[in-house]
Structures are given as structure tokens and as C-alpha cells.
Design a protein around this motif. Structure first.
Motif, PDB file in Angstrom:
ATOM      1  N   ARG A  31       0.835  -1.206   0.000  1.00 13.71           N
ATOM      2  CA  ARG A  31       0.000   0.000   0.000  1.00 13.71           C
ATOM      3  C   ARG A  31       0.869   1.254   0.000  1.00 13.71           C
ATOM      4  N   GLU A  92       3.656  -0.430   4.644  1.00 12.48           N
ATOM      5  CA  GLU A  92       2.307  -0.757   5.074  1.00 12.48           C
ATOM      6  C   GLU A  92       1.652  -1.604   3.988  1.00 12.48           C
ATOM      7  N   LYS A  98      -0.876  -2.501  10.176  1.00 13.19           N
ATOM      8  CA  LYS A  98       0.454  -2.447  10.759  1.00 13.19           C
ATOM      9  C   LYS A  98       1.507  -1.905   9.802  1.00 13.19           C
ATOM     10  N   LEU A  99       2.573  -1.344  10.397  1.00 15.48           N
ATOM     11  CA  LEU A  99       3.767  -0.984   9.664  1.00 15.48           C
ATOM     12  C   LEU A  99       4.821  -2.047   9.926  1.00 15.48           C
TER      13      LEU A  99
END
Lengths: 111, 113
Positions: A31, A92, A98-99
Motif C-alpha cells: 500500500r 504498510e 500495521k507498519l
């Protein structure tokens, strides 16, 4: 398994030098990619990249994403001692909150 | 500029005790996160929280951990029966939307003795 790899791990330069920090990633359904600067405490947001080939710039810092090569670079021109920090790259994945962080690049700028 | 604030900055606790780490996210943000960073290692995702419930959690976030938004401003991480390996820097983060950058607090350094 999703992962983010940064290089170099450490970099020592003199004030005025230009540096390039690298980040490569392997994630399912990408993303965005984010760069953070971490001095003593909080990672401070620098850039968020979602599209290939579009440079983001803030003062002496700039960054670009290459989705074909699954990588990004962070450039710092005319470095100053205040640029000394750990630079973190995070990705991401889509459909997640989450990262995923890399180990970071420690940059030391000497006068 | 608005920022995420965390308290305390350093917490020292005996093994087996419970700790609560506190965070005040940026006021108009709706998405909240906890990460941890063990000394010398990567920043790792623990949990995300939206609309008063957990939206995602990692394998690390087991029954020992819980999160809560007890009022309109605080976001807490509770660790029950702490272990030595829970020693780490714990970061809180928040974002306005899931596709917007996450902004981090200064962290709480947790030391388990």
C-alpha cells in the motif's frame, strides 16, 4: 514472510556531504512506504510514498519509490550535524493496519 | 504541532507485576497503535485499535496484553504478569485515517527486573 531491508546499516559522513539511504521490501499487496527519522525518542514522520517515480521533497531531504524494483531511496543533500539520527523505513501492506519496519540506517554527520 | 504523548517515560517493574502504559493520541485521530522495540532490534507491531475495539494484533500480543480507551483521550496498554523479555521501548502511535501516516510518541522504556 513480509520484510523490509535497509542499507547501509551505518554511515559516517562530513557536513556538506550528500547521502543516499536505501530501502527494499518484500510484502504481499503493497500500500505505502514511509520514512521516519529517529533521534533519541519518537520516530518522526518524513515521507509517505504510494506511487512509483514521484519524488517527494522537504528542504534538503527527498525520497522516491520504485515499485518495479520494490525499493525506495532517501537522499539528504548538504548534510548537517542535526541530520545525525537513525532513519527508519516502514512498509504498510494493503488490508492491514500495521507498519513493517526495517532495522534502520544510523547516520552520523561530523563537522 | 499536535503530538502523541506517552507516560511514564521510564517504568521499572519487578517480574510478575502488572504495568499500564499510557498514551494520549493526537486529538482528532481515530486509529491507535502500539509498537515495541527491544534494544538493538526492529520496531515491531503489537496491536491496532479503532472504534473501541482491536482491529488487528500480532503474534506477540497474547493474553498477557490488553488495550483500552478508558475515556475520550487516553489509550492504554496493560501487560499482566510481566516477564524479563517484556523489557523494551513501547511506542504509541495514532493516525487520522488508515491510509494516513502514523505519528509516534516518545515511547515508554519498560525495564523488568
Amino acid at each position: 514472510e513480509d520484510k523490509v531491508v535497509q542499507s547501509p546499516l551505518s554511515l559516517v559522513v562530513h557536513e556538506g556531504d550528500t547521502v543516499t539511504l536505501n530501502c527494499s521490501y518484500e510484502v504481499t499487496n503493497f500500500r505505502s512506504l514511509l520514512w521516519y527519522k529517529q533521534e533519541k525518542k519518537a520516530p518522526t514522520f518524513l515521507f509517505m510514498l504510494t506511487s512509483s517515480g514521484i519524488e517527494k521533497k522537504s528542504g534538503r531531504l527527498s525520497s522516491i519509490l520504485d515499485k518495479k524494483e520494490l525499493s525506495s531511496i532517501l537522499n539528504i543533500t548538504a548534510t548537517q550535524t542535526g541530520d545525525s539520527a537513525i532513519y527508519l523505513c516502514a512498509v504498510e501492506p494493503d488490508n492491514t493496519d500495521k507498519l513493517i519496519f526495517g532495522t534502520g540506517t544510523r547516520l552520523q554527520v561530523f563537522p | 504541532e499536535p503530538e502523541v504523548t506517552q507516560t511514564p517515560s521510564h517504568q521499572v517493574t519487578q517480574m510478575g507485576q502488572e504495568v499500564i502504559l499510557r498514551c494520549v493520541p493526537i486529538s482528532n485521530h481515530l486509529y491507535f497503535y502500539w509498537y515495541r522495540q527491544i534494544l538493538g532490534q526492529k520496531v515491531e507491531f503489537l496491536v491496532s485499535f479503532y472504534n473501541n475495539e482491536i482491529s488487528e494484533k500480532s503474534e506477540i500480543f497474547d493474553d498477557q496484553f490488553s488495550v483500552e480507551r478508558p475515556d475520550g483521550s487516553n489509550f492504554t496498554l496493560k501487560i499482566r504478569s510481566t516477564k524479563l523479555e517484556d523489557s523494551a521501548m513501547y511506542f504509541c502511535a495514532s493516525s487520522g485515517q488508515p491510509n494516513q501516516p502514523q505519528h509516534f510518541g516518545d515511547g515508554t522504556r519498560l525495564s523488568i527486573l
